[in-house]
Design a protein around this motif. Structure first.
Motif, PDB file in Angstrom:
ATOM      1  N   GLU A 202       5.959   4.426   1.610  1.00 38.28           N
ATOM      2  CA  GLU A 202       6.730   5.605   2.028  1.00 38.28           C
ATOM      3  C   GLU A 202       7.713   5.240   3.141  1.00 38.28           C
ATOM      4  O   GLU A 202       8.860   5.688   3.155  1.00 38.28           O
ATOM      5  N   ILE A 203       7.220   4.439   4.077  1.00 38.07           N
ATOM      6  CA  ILE A 203       8.072   4.022   5.200  1.00 38.07           C
ATOM      7  C   ILE A 203       9.185   3.095   4.715  1.00 38.07           C
ATOM      8  O   ILE A 203      10.353   3.261   5.078  1.00 38.07           O
TER       9      ILE A 203
ATOM     10  N   PHE B  85       5.291   7.518   9.460  1.00 35.74           N
ATOM     11  CA  PHE B  85       4.614   6.530  10.305  1.00 35.74           C
ATOM     12  C   PHE B  85       3.264   7.054  10.801  1.00 35.74           C
ATOM     13  O   PHE B  85       2.275   6.320  10.830  1.00 35.74           O
TER      14      PHE B  85
ATOM     15  N   TYR C 158       0.963   3.984   1.814  1.00 36.00           N
ATOM     16  CA  TYR C 158       1.484   4.542   3.070  1.00 36.00           C
ATOM     17  C   TYR C 158       2.657   3.730   3.616  1.00 36.00           C
ATOM     18  O   TYR C 158       3.625   4.298   4.114  1.00 36.00           O
ATOM     19  N   SER C 159       2.562   2.426   3.534  1.00 34.34           N
ATOM     20  CA  SER C 159       3.698   1.643   4.026  1.00 34.34           C
ATOM     21  C   SER C 159       4.896   1.791   3.078  1.00 34.34           C
ATOM     22  O   SER C 159       6.044   1.760   3.510  1.00 34.34           O
TER      23      SER C 159
ATOM     24  N   ASP D 162       0.840  -1.209   0.000  1.00 33.92           N
ATOM     25  CA  ASP D 162       0.000   0.000   0.000  1.00 33.92           C
ATOM     26  C   ASP D 162       0.877   1.262   0.000  1.00 33.92           C
ATOM     27  O   ASP D 162       2.055   1.218   0.369  1.00 33.92           O
TER      28      ASP D 162
ATOM     29  N   ASN E  56      -4.045   6.075   8.578  1.00 27.81           N
ATOM     30  CA  ASN E  56      -4.754   5.551   7.415  1.00 27.81           C
ATOM     31  C   ASN E  56      -4.864   4.036   7.349  1.00 27.81           C
ATOM     32  O   ASN E  56      -5.353   3.499   6.367  1.00 27.81           O
ATOM     33  N   SER E  57      -4.350   3.350   8.371  1.00 29.07           N
ATOM     34  CA  SER E  57      -4.503   1.898   8.306  1.00 29.07           C
ATOM     35  C   SER E  57      -4.874   1.346   9.678  1.00 29.07           C
ATOM     36  O   SER E  57      -4.493   1.904  10.703  1.00 29.07           O
TER      37      SER E  57
ATOM     38  N   ARG F 162       1.973  -5.817   9.006  1.00 28.27           N
ATOM     39  CA  ARG F 162       1.848  -4.452   9.543  1.00 28.27           C
ATOM     40  C   ARG F 162       2.617  -4.317  10.848  1.00 28.27           C
ATOM     41  O   ARG F 162       3.276  -3.308  11.103  1.00 28.27           O
TER      42      ARG F 162
ATOM     43  N   ARG G 127       1.344   9.178   9.322  1.00 29.37           N
ATOM     44  CA  ARG G 127       0.398   9.125   8.196  1.00 29.37           C
ATOM     45  C   ARG G 127      -0.098   7.696   8.002  1.00 29.37           C
ATOM     46  O   ARG G 127      -1.285   7.454   7.776  1.00 29.37           O
ATOM     47  N   TYR G 128       0.815   6.758   8.092  1.00 28.62           N
ATOM     48  CA  TYR G 128       0.452   5.351   7.939  1.00 28.62           C
ATOM     49  C   TYR G 128      -0.573   4.958   8.997  1.00 28.62           C
ATOM     50  O   TYR G 128      -1.606   4.361   8.719  1.00 28.62           O
ATOM     51  N   TYR G 129      -0.263   5.321  10.212  1.00 25.84           N
ATOM     52  CA  TYR G 129      -1.095   4.926  11.347  1.00 25.84           C
ATOM     53  C   TYR G 129      -2.496   5.533  11.236  1.00 25.84           C
ATOM     54  O   TYR G 129      -3.494   4.899  11.574  1.00 25.84           O
TER      55      TYR G 129
END
Ligand code: ARG
Length: 564
Positions: free
Chosen positions: A484-485, A519, A481-482, A479, A525-526, A538, A521-523
């Motif tokens: 990016e990390i 992170f 968002y992940s 995905d 959105n997921s 995850r 942003r990820y958190y």
């Protein structure tokens, strides 16, 4: 794994001898936005070899290049845009981070060679300043970074414990001082005496002569002078050590300027041997005209040596003692001329290793737009800054998480960490202004924000009930968002290397901020803890983020509380 190299190799397979591999790697770009893929290659450089338009070359390569880690290639004009296979890459990156843990990003560049780092180096009988704080935290972080890439750093506190000011202090103490007053508030009282000396000497210039005499006595080993000097030094060191303890920073050596007193004559002899000294109106100097520098005064007409003479002795001593690969000096940029002179003199003496000496300059800290100077007695005491930061951290913890156990301890880690982080997050040459409120904020680009983000990751892991992450399975994630990390994690070894090459802790601080932001942003959105097939992946991602944020902070010299 180096994905740029893998992409470059895939290109190389198609173009043969048209370009060497290093050249291809250098040409690779980071597309500005994710829509343009992960890695871009401009085909211009091939136009000559192929005698074709770059657009056409790009179109042809777009058809032929292939690699297991490349999912697709888009051709946009003369550009090849590579989209990496996210699942492959994330599985490999997460596995590497999870297995190597805190050692992810370690390198063996240094071959365990020694690197003395001249850092902190406050002056005895004067308060430790914000400038010294900068030197302390920059030097400490550089030591951590150098160690990570395989050097053996040696942290040296080159105390300002010698010089004519000690003559003034002794005279001031003998005229106006008392043992009790010094014992009660050593640096405060010694500073008073010093300031008073200057005021009185304006009316009574005789005092300056007395001070010169007393310093001469000190240099010659006079018992009374030595005893007072030793006492002033000890009392001052106690106060400095208190600050170092709070910062959790240690040194390998406290050999300051005084340590070189008995090594001066040899330096003068060496300079003489190399024929670089000139005597000018009784004073001994080194002419540095060919370096476009002012002459350096080595010995005054009364025989007294100077700051630079002691630095010459220190440089030679460090080369002999440590046979250094590099020798660093974390000292404010206002001393650039001094270090230019120092290196130029050593070059004049034919010491090639002078090229391995690097002044690591940094800008000025101001508070409320004003310079913090000792002279007008307007010093902002470092202790106060640290106390205020810790108090502000505690206040915010009370607001956010009143039931937190060990609040005081954590407030300490957050407040002190905030001051250190703030000092390291900008390019070191930038001047900066600070207010405590801004430094200790839990949001924005601050140390507490990074610490808080990591603590949040830790609490997710705790909530998951998972005992540990299984490193024998793959964690493919794809995905946005992940991804990016994953890219920030993947980049980490080169981030560490860049911080070392530029002697720039802010490279690490910026990585920490970007990773924390990605992170969060990820958190947002997921649903990390939802029970589905992707949950282990995850959590592996969360664990990897926590590990690298902690490592980032460790390199900066900032603690990572698990809860806050
Ligand atoms: N004590 C000096 C000062 O406070 C800094 C010393 C820096 N180190 C050196 N080797 N000169 O300005």
């Amino acid at each position: 794994m180096d994905y740029e190299l893998m992409v470059a190799q895939a290109i190389k397979e198609q173009i043969g001898d048209a370009l060497p591999i290093e050249k291809i790697v250098n040409l690779l770009e980071n597309p500005k936005s994710v829509e343009h893929g992960d890695i871009a290659f401009p085909a211009f450089a091939l136009a000559k070899a192929y005698r074709k338009a770059p657009q056409q070359i790009a179109a042809e390569l777009g058809e032929s290049v292939n690699s297991p880690i490349v999912e697709k290639i888009e051709v946009v004009g003369p550009y090849l845009n590579f989209f990496l296979n996210r699942k492959e890459v994330s599985a490999a990156v997460l596995n590497e981070v999870l297995v190597k843990s805190g050692h992810y990003g370690d390198a063996e560049i240094g071959g365990n060679r020694n690197v003395p780092i001249d850092m902190s180096s406050p002056n005895i009988a004067k308060p430790i300043s914000m400038g010294h704080l900068r030197s302390t935290v920059i030097g400490n972080s550089l030591a951590n970074i150098l160690k990570k890439v395989g050097f053996n750093p040696i942290k040296i506190n080159h105390l300002g414990d010698w010089g004519t000011q000690f003559g003034k202090l002794i005279v001031g103490y003998k005229l106006w001082g008392s043992e009790e007053a010094v014992k009660k508030d050593p640096i405060g009282e010694l500073l008073n005496l010093y300031v008073k000396f200057h005021k009185e000497a304006e009316e009574n210039p005789e005092l300056d002569n007395d001070a010169r005499e007393w310093f001469k006595k000190l240099e010659d080993g006079d018992e009374e002078a030595q005893e007072l000097w030793r006492w002033f030094r000890e009392e001052s060191l106690k106060e400095f050590n208190y600050i170092y303890e709070r910062l959790d920073i240690t040194f390998d050596s406290f050999n300051g300027e005084a340590f070189y007193n008995d090594k001066m004559q040899e330096v003068i002899d060496l300079l003489e041997e190399k024929n670089v000294l000139t005597v000018n109106e009784g004073a001994t100097i080194v002419d540095l005209e060919k370096y476009n520098l002012n002459p350096a005064l080595i010995k005054k007409s009364d025989g007294a040596t100077l700051y630079i003479t002691r630095d010459l002795a220190a440089a030679i001593y460090r080369k002999r003692t440590y046979d250094f690969a590099l020798s660093l000096y974390a000292v404010g940029n206002e001393q650039s001329n001094h270090f230019n002179q120092l290196k130029a003199i050593l070059k004049e003496m034919d010491y090639d290793w002078a090229d391995d000496m690097h002044h690591i300059p940094f800008g000025l800290i101001t508070q409320g737009g004003k310079k913090l100077s000792t002279r007008q007695g307007k010093i902002v005491l470092l202790e106060e800054v640290l106390d205020d930061a810790v108090a502000s951290a505690l206040e915010q913890i009370e607001e956010k998480n009143a039931d937190l156990p060990n609040k005081e301890l954590i407030a300490d880690q957050v407040g002190i960490g905030a001051v250190i982080f703030h000092d390291l997050k900008n390019d070191r040459l930038n001047n900066f202004d600070f207010t405590i409120e801004e430094v200790v904020r839990f949001e924005g680009e601050t140390g507490p924000y990074v610490q808080y983000t990591r603590a949040r990751a830790m609490s997710i892991l705790k909530k998951s009930g998972l005992a540990g992450i299984d490193t024998t399975v793959n964690y493919p994630l794809d995905d946005a968002y992940s991804w990016e990390i994953i890219k920030l994690l993947q980049d980490y070894p080169s981030v560490v290397k860049r911080a070392y090459e530029k002697f720039e802790p802010s490279v690490i601080a910026k990585h920490a901020i970007h990773l924390a932001q990605a992170f969060n942003r990820y958190y947002a959105n997921s649903k990390v803890l939802t029970d589905d097939a992707q949950k282990p992946a995850r959590l592996a991602l969360v664990q990897s983020v926590a590990t690298i944020l902690k490592e980032d902070l460790r390199l900066l010299g900032v603690q990572s509380p698990d809860q806050m």
